[in-house]
Design a protein around this motif. Sequence first.
Motif, mmCIF file in Angstrom:
data_model
loop_
_atom_site.group_PDB
_atom_site.id
_atom_site.type_symbol
_atom_site.label_atom_id
_atom_site.label_comp_id
_atom_site.label_asym_id
_atom_site.label_seq_id
_atom_site.Cartn_x
_atom_site.Cartn_y
_atom_site.Cartn_z
ATOM 1 N N GLN A 1 110.330 31.128 -8.065
ATOM 2 C CA GLN A 1 109.087 31.902 -8.090
ATOM 3 C C GLN A 1 108.137 31.333 -9.136
ATOM 4 O OE1 GLN A 1 109.584 36.114 -8.386
ATOM 5 N NE2 GLN A 1 111.015 36.224 -6.694
ATOM 6 N N LEU B 45 105.594 36.884 -14.290
ATOM 7 C CA LEU B 45 105.015 36.229 -13.135
ATOM 8 C C LEU B 45 103.982 37.090 -12.433
ATOM 9 C CD1 LEU B 45 108.165 34.537 -11.656
ATOM 10 C CD2 LEU B 45 106.349 33.549 -13.035
ATOM 11 N N GLY C 13 110.129 37.128 -2.352
ATOM 12 C CA GLY C 13 111.093 38.038 -2.945
ATOM 13 C C GLY C 13 112.525 37.549 -2.817
ATOM 14 N N SER C 14 112.789 36.681 -1.839
ATOM 15 C CA SER C 14 114.173 36.213 -1.685
ATOM 16 C C SER C 14 114.385 34.866 -2.369
ATOM 17 C CB SER C 14 114.534 36.131 -0.200
ATOM 18 O OG SER C 14 113.721 35.195 0.457
ATOM 19 N N VAL C 15 113.394 34.404 -3.131
ATOM 20 C CA VAL C 15 113.536 33.157 -3.886
ATOM 21 C C VAL C 15 113.955 33.512 -5.311
ATOM 22 C CG1 VAL C 15 112.265 31.170 -4.800
ATOM 23 C CG2 VAL C 15 111.796 32.001 -2.494
ATOM 24 N N ALA C 16 114.821 32.708 -5.888
ATOM 25 C CA ALA C 16 115.278 32.974 -7.259
ATOM 26 C C ALA C 16 114.119 32.825 -8.246
ATOM 27 C CB ALA C 16 116.401 32.018 -7.633
ATOM 28 N N LEU C 17 114.312 33.416 -9.425
ATOM 29 C CA LEU C 17 113.249 33.483 -10.426
ATOM 30 C C LEU C 17 112.625 32.114 -10.726
ATOM 31 C CD1 LEU C 17 111.913 35.564 -12.279
ATOM 32 C CD2 LEU C 17 113.470 34.809 -14.065
#
Lengths: 319, 512
Positions: free
Chosen positions: B151, B92, B144-148
Amino acid sequence: MPGKLARKSEFVPLVLSLALAAALSAASGVFWTSANLNSLQASIAPTAIMAFGMMLCLICGYFDLSIGSIMLLAGLLSGKFNDWGLSTPAIVLFVLLAGLAVGCLNGFLVAVLGINALIATIGVQYIGYGFAMTLWDRNMQHRKFPGDFIAMGDGQFLGMYYMTWVMLAILVGLGFFLKYTLSGRRLYYVGGNREASRLIGFNDRRIVFLCYAATGLLAALAGVLAVARIQSPTQYMGGGVHMTCMIACVIGGGSFAGGKGSALGAALGVTFMSLLTNMFNLLEMNTQLQNVVVGLTLIAVIVVDGYLNLKKMRAMGMI
Amino acid sequence: MTAAVDEFLKISGITKTYGVVKALADVSFSIRRGEIHTVMGENGAGKSTLMKIIGGETAPDSGAIELEGRRIRTFVPAAAHDLGIHMVHQELAVFENLTVAENIFPYHNFRKAGWIDYASLHREARSKLDLFGLKTIRPEEPLGSVALAGQQMVEILRCIVAEPKIIILDEPTSGLNDREADLLLGILKRLKDEGLTIIYISHRFKEIMRISDRITVLRDGEFVATLENTPELSESELINNMVGRDLSASLYRIKTVSGAAPDAPTLLEVRGLAKKSSLNPTDLKLAAGEIVGVFGLEGSGVGKLSRMMYGLEGKDEGELFIKGRRFAKINPRIMAAERVMYLNNNRKIAGLLPEMPVTDNLSLPVLKRFSRFLGFLDFRRIGRLATDFIKAFAIALPSLSTRPANLSGGNQQKVMLSICLVPEPEIVIVNEPTRGIDVGAKTEIHRFLLDIASKGVGIVIFSSELPELMSLSDRILVMRDNSVVGEVGAGDYTEQTLMRYAAVGSAATGGE
């Protein structure tokens, strides 16, 4: 609402500064005297102006170790230009240009040639220091600056030094720039993920270059203001100030990883550092302990931040 | 007029080489306006390089790309964006330090009197997220606090809001679970219906058959075929296109009889090695003198297995037996002490000290052996050791003090393999031993590996090259979706069988 405030990166230096100020007002009778407040201002304003530059570099993922040398160079150049009989506006203009030039040199080395920031800015630190000291002569401190030059350091408006107003103006301007303009936001994109910022079409090299240039300019400005305040240049100016600024910025929410930090954070970090010095002076504590406290605070801030991050990542199952 | 539709993006004669490796050789095909066009092929087939060229991240050595009849001349991402070509990377390209909204709109198109208007920014981001059904992601939260998976969606959204003509998706579902992948595929179908042209790279056959209009297969950097995705198209046809090399004429001799003695003692045994969401419980047995190959497409878990076996990556469960001794804790130090060595797959990142003389590189794992009184090193004997290995491995070196950085890829790889063999290991785990090197060096390395195996060393070889595995291995394990799904013994090797395991998880032919 208080939860939201606590999550801001400026929260830590704000709380630390308020706590120190509260402790000092309780413990020392002279904290609120105008003499002490003036000396605090004269210590905070130039350092904060330099810390703003350092913060710009840190947001992009870099740092500048040469700002102390630039400050010294600015101070001694002011003296030299004064010896040559230049007027105050001319002195200020040329000194700022010199600072800008050194900043551009840093930017060229780091952003264009791609030299490691540690190496490049230490190199420039030595070059700047050495060159500045060739300008130094002992009689410099006895020659008088013009009245309007001294007024820049001495003059007050609404009970605060001009230099404090200058610092606050930069704080507000830079704060808005970083938060509300695309050019300002770009710093965070570059610092957050340099490769990705390139892929979305940002010119990362130009952005980093400009940050170093601005840092040089700000350090020179701080140098001029500091000389005006003490009314004569000294060869000790700027010693160690790069470390003070870097520590202040990290306490204030900046990060060596880049992509984080704010102007307000830098100013609050510097405020904390200055209050700490003030405390050791007023309470007549062993000043060597001050370094111990600074070091401990720095490490504590980083460890707590890292721990919270780790906890968050664990909670998300990333590691 | 059909030409303009059919040749919306025309790729003609694209060639690109990296060093000695031809990543793309004279590739030509066209993308239709408004289709989902999948590009597939084995690892190293040249898909990613081709996408990088279309996305403006690297320039071809020769050949031309035309968009709507106009030739593209500048290959930089910004130029591609201006033409309306956007690429979503497998790794990403996002900004975890910034909010979701700032990731979707990096150009901050929402201003009031020149200042960024965060209220509109968040509102717009909200509506875009809703459009994709991403109700749980908040525009204001740091990415940054969102799951892969989230993202990934955010990066795709960033491309979509730029209103592109073409988007390129490089394995977008590799990090997603089935439900998330399903959601993404639904979105892609909808975008296509709105007229977007999508170039899609994936290894998942089911997905490809479900959403593609056409499928182009690349093999070893060459164009093989563009197939219409009709109901008649079968997985077998795709697999045959992916693998169909004529091996009779190649330099590889496919192993037909296992080289390992049937009564050879077991050297290494892996039992139930597993890690949440990256490796399902895996067993592996290796006998003395045996070469076990492990094959899998990207994202199948092969890399994880190789690293976890050597303790380069943590595990949740599982244990290792080396010559019958049980090890619950695995780390490289223990492995090296038990005379297990590991060859890294990326010589640039780990495996060599590129700026130190070859002698220092070779003696590194066994310095202790040359340590004399007070720890002084016996340089004469180190030199002798280095000379021996350089001779044995036919490494072309100007002198012993040459630094690997100045060597060709093939010689670097040989130095790296030598480093592994200097401590006289009993077990060697090699990872892509011949990636990106020329044919001569490749055959030499193969010969060394067969040679040490014949002397009783056990070898586990991880490779994405089927011919290589088929000519070296006594048996081949195939991985898919983080599990070993099949094992094929020497004598039963065909590329089709192995690829079928890797792609669909079973050897049986026939439709689903």
